[in-house]
Design a protein around this motif. Sequence first.
Motif, PDB file in Angstrom:
ATOM      1  N   SER A   9       0.732  -1.200  -0.057  1.00 27.43           N
ATOM      2  CA  SER A   9       0.019   0.209   0.069  1.00 27.43           C
ATOM      3  C   SER A   9       0.863   1.323   0.143  1.00 27.43           C
ATOM      4  O   SER A   9       0.832   2.170   0.794  1.00 27.43           O
ATOM      5  CB  SER A   9      -0.751   0.001   1.094  1.00 27.43           C
ATOM      6  OG  SER A   9      -1.831   1.166   1.032  1.00 27.43           O
ATOM      7  N   SER A  10       1.656   1.420  -0.944  1.00 27.90           N
ATOM      8  CA  SER A  10       2.702   2.435  -1.260  1.00 27.90           C
ATOM      9  C   SER A  10       2.389   3.558  -2.158  1.00 27.90           C
ATOM     10  O   SER A  10       1.512   3.060  -3.178  1.00 27.90           O
ATOM     11  CB  SER A  10       4.073   2.038  -1.476  1.00 27.90           C
ATOM     12  OG  SER A  10       4.481   1.014  -0.373  1.00 27.90           O
ATOM     13  N   ALA A  11       2.765   4.610  -2.197  1.00 29.88           N
ATOM     14  CA  ALA A  11       2.562   5.723  -3.120  1.00 29.88           C
ATOM     15  C   ALA A  11       3.791   6.291  -3.449  1.00 29.88           C
ATOM     16  O   ALA A  11       4.274   7.313  -2.693  1.00 29.88           O
ATOM     17  CB  ALA A  11       1.582   6.744  -2.562  1.00 29.88           C
ATOM     18  N   ILE A  12       4.513   5.614  -4.371  1.00 33.22           N
ATOM     19  CA  ILE A  12       5.712   6.127  -4.777  1.00 33.22           C
ATOM     20  C   ILE A  12       5.706   7.150  -5.993  1.00 33.22           C
ATOM     21  O   ILE A  12       5.182   6.880  -6.876  1.00 33.22           O
ATOM     22  CB  ILE A  12       6.866   5.044  -5.305  1.00 33.22           C
ATOM     23  CG1 ILE A  12       6.778   3.675  -4.238  1.00 33.22           C
ATOM     24  CG2 ILE A  12       8.365   5.146  -5.479  1.00 33.22           C
ATOM     25  CD1 ILE A  12       7.301   4.112  -2.846  1.00 33.22           C
ATOM     26  N   ALA A  33       9.303  -4.942  -6.199  1.00 35.90           N
ATOM     27  CA  ALA A  33       9.064  -3.562  -6.061  1.00 35.90           C
ATOM     28  C   ALA A  33       7.947  -3.159  -5.058  1.00 35.90           C
ATOM     29  O   ALA A  33       6.960  -3.998  -4.965  1.00 35.90           O
ATOM     30  CB  ALA A  33       9.008  -2.758  -7.346  1.00 35.90           C
ATOM     31  N   LEU A  34       7.962  -1.978  -4.290  1.00 41.87           N
ATOM     32  CA  LEU A  34       6.981  -1.746  -3.517  1.00 41.87           C
ATOM     33  C   LEU A  34       5.826  -1.140  -4.523  1.00 41.87           C
ATOM     34  O   LEU A  34       6.109  -0.495  -5.571  1.00 41.87           O
ATOM     35  CB  LEU A  34       7.335  -0.574  -2.514  1.00 41.87           C
ATOM     36  CG  LEU A  34       8.109  -0.885  -1.353  1.00 41.87           C
ATOM     37  CD1 LEU A  34       8.481   0.158  -0.527  1.00 41.87           C
ATOM     38  CD2 LEU A  34       7.252  -1.998  -0.545  1.00 41.87           C
ATOM     39  N   LEU A  35       4.560  -1.619  -4.249  1.00 41.70           N
ATOM     40  CA  LEU A  35       3.487  -1.395  -5.061  1.00 41.70           C
ATOM     41  C   LEU A  35       2.512  -0.475  -4.623  1.00 41.70           C
ATOM     42  O   LEU A  35       2.284  -0.371  -3.258  1.00 41.70           O
ATOM     43  CB  LEU A  35       2.961  -2.465  -5.618  1.00 41.70           C
ATOM     44  CG  LEU A  35       3.758  -3.596  -6.221  1.00 41.70           C
ATOM     45  CD1 LEU A  35       2.992  -5.019  -6.493  1.00 41.70           C
ATOM     46  CD2 LEU A  35       4.321  -3.115  -7.617  1.00 41.70           C
ATOM     47  N   ASN A  58      16.803   6.795  -4.252  1.00 40.97           N
ATOM     48  CA  ASN A  58      16.367   8.155  -4.801  1.00 40.97           C
ATOM     49  C   ASN A  58      14.736   8.320  -4.670  1.00 40.97           C
ATOM     50  O   ASN A  58      14.058   8.507  -5.568  1.00 40.97           O
ATOM     51  CB  ASN A  58      16.743   8.908  -6.174  1.00 40.97           C
ATOM     52  CG  ASN A  58      18.097   8.784  -6.408  1.00 40.97           C
ATOM     53  OD1 ASN A  58      18.822   9.266  -5.469  1.00 40.97           O
ATOM     54  ND2 ASN A  58      18.745   8.271  -7.332  1.00 40.97           N
ATOM     55  N   VAL A  59      14.163   7.674  -3.686  1.00 40.20           N
ATOM     56  CA  VAL A  59      12.882   7.259  -3.519  1.00 40.20           C
ATOM     57  C   VAL A  59      12.258   8.691  -2.828  1.00 40.20           C
ATOM     58  O   VAL A  59      12.646   8.991  -1.790  1.00 40.20           O
ATOM     59  CB  VAL A  59      12.591   6.278  -2.710  1.00 40.20           C
ATOM     60  CG1 VAL A  59      10.994   6.135  -2.435  1.00 40.20           C
ATOM     61  CG2 VAL A  59      13.037   4.870  -3.480  1.00 40.20           C
ATOM     62  N   TYR A  60      10.895   9.059  -3.196  1.00 36.51           N
ATOM     63  CA  TYR A  60      10.095   9.980  -2.841  1.00 36.51           C
ATOM     64  C   TYR A  60       8.795   9.640  -2.669  1.00 36.51           C
ATOM     65  O   TYR A  60       8.421   8.953  -3.856  1.00 36.51           O
ATOM     66  CB  TYR A  60      10.275  11.268  -3.607  1.00 36.51           C
ATOM     67  CG  TYR A  60       9.308  12.477  -2.884  1.00 36.51           C
ATOM     68  CD1 TYR A  60       9.940  13.268  -1.728  1.00 36.51           C
ATOM     69  CD2 TYR A  60       8.014  12.777  -3.316  1.00 36.51           C
ATOM     70  CE1 TYR A  60       9.035  14.043  -1.347  1.00 36.51           C
ATOM     71  CE2 TYR A  60       7.385  13.734  -2.930  1.00 36.51           C
ATOM     72  CZ  TYR A  60       7.586  14.391  -1.767  1.00 36.51           C
ATOM     73  OH  TYR A  60       6.999  15.271  -1.180  1.00 36.51           O
ATOM     74  N   GLY A  61       8.080   9.581  -1.692  1.00 39.17           N
ATOM     75  CA  GLY A  61       6.711   8.938  -1.608  1.00 39.17           C
ATOM     76  C   GLY A  61       6.838   8.336  -0.198  1.00 39.17           C
ATOM     77  O   GLY A  61       7.365   8.510   0.750  1.00 39.17           O
ATOM     78  N   ALA A  62       5.364   7.599  -0.155  1.00 35.41           N
ATOM     79  CA  ALA A  62       4.876   7.019   1.173  1.00 35.41           C
ATOM     80  C   ALA A  62       5.049   5.750   0.866  1.00 35.41           C
ATOM     81  O   ALA A  62       4.457   4.897   0.025  1.00 35.41           O
ATOM     82  CB  ALA A  62       3.443   7.306   1.401  1.00 35.41           C
ATOM     83  N   LEU A  63       5.973   5.105   1.855  1.00 34.46           N
ATOM     84  CA  LEU A  63       6.376   3.544   1.813  1.00 34.46           C
ATOM     85  C   LEU A  63       5.448   2.863   2.791  1.00 34.46           C
ATOM     86  O   LEU A  63       5.527   3.046   4.074  1.00 34.46           O
ATOM     87  CB  LEU A  63       7.896   3.305   2.004  1.00 34.46           C
ATOM     88  CG  LEU A  63       8.562   4.392   1.302  1.00 34.46           C
ATOM     89  CD1 LEU A  63       9.927   4.016   1.928  1.00 34.46           C
ATOM     90  CD2 LEU A  63       8.674   3.914  -0.239  1.00 34.46           C
TER      91      LEU A  63
END
Length: 70
Positions: A9-12, A33-35, A58-63
Amino acid sequence: GTRATVNHSSAIDSGTTIVQIFDANNVEVYSGALLSSGTPATTDGIAGNWKVRVTLTNVYGALNFRAQMF
């Protein structure tokens, strides 16, 4: 347990992610990958203490994810 589900339940927004799960014998039973959604299962592994490795580049978002044994 000898298997697990991985609840995603991620928002990358950008970058790359890899989640790896290793069984008690340090054999990789899952890699992906996180989805934003989904609940894939690992392959069968050896019961005991499992390890989870998350690699972020280089990740930006909600993990957000959860691995649950069964």
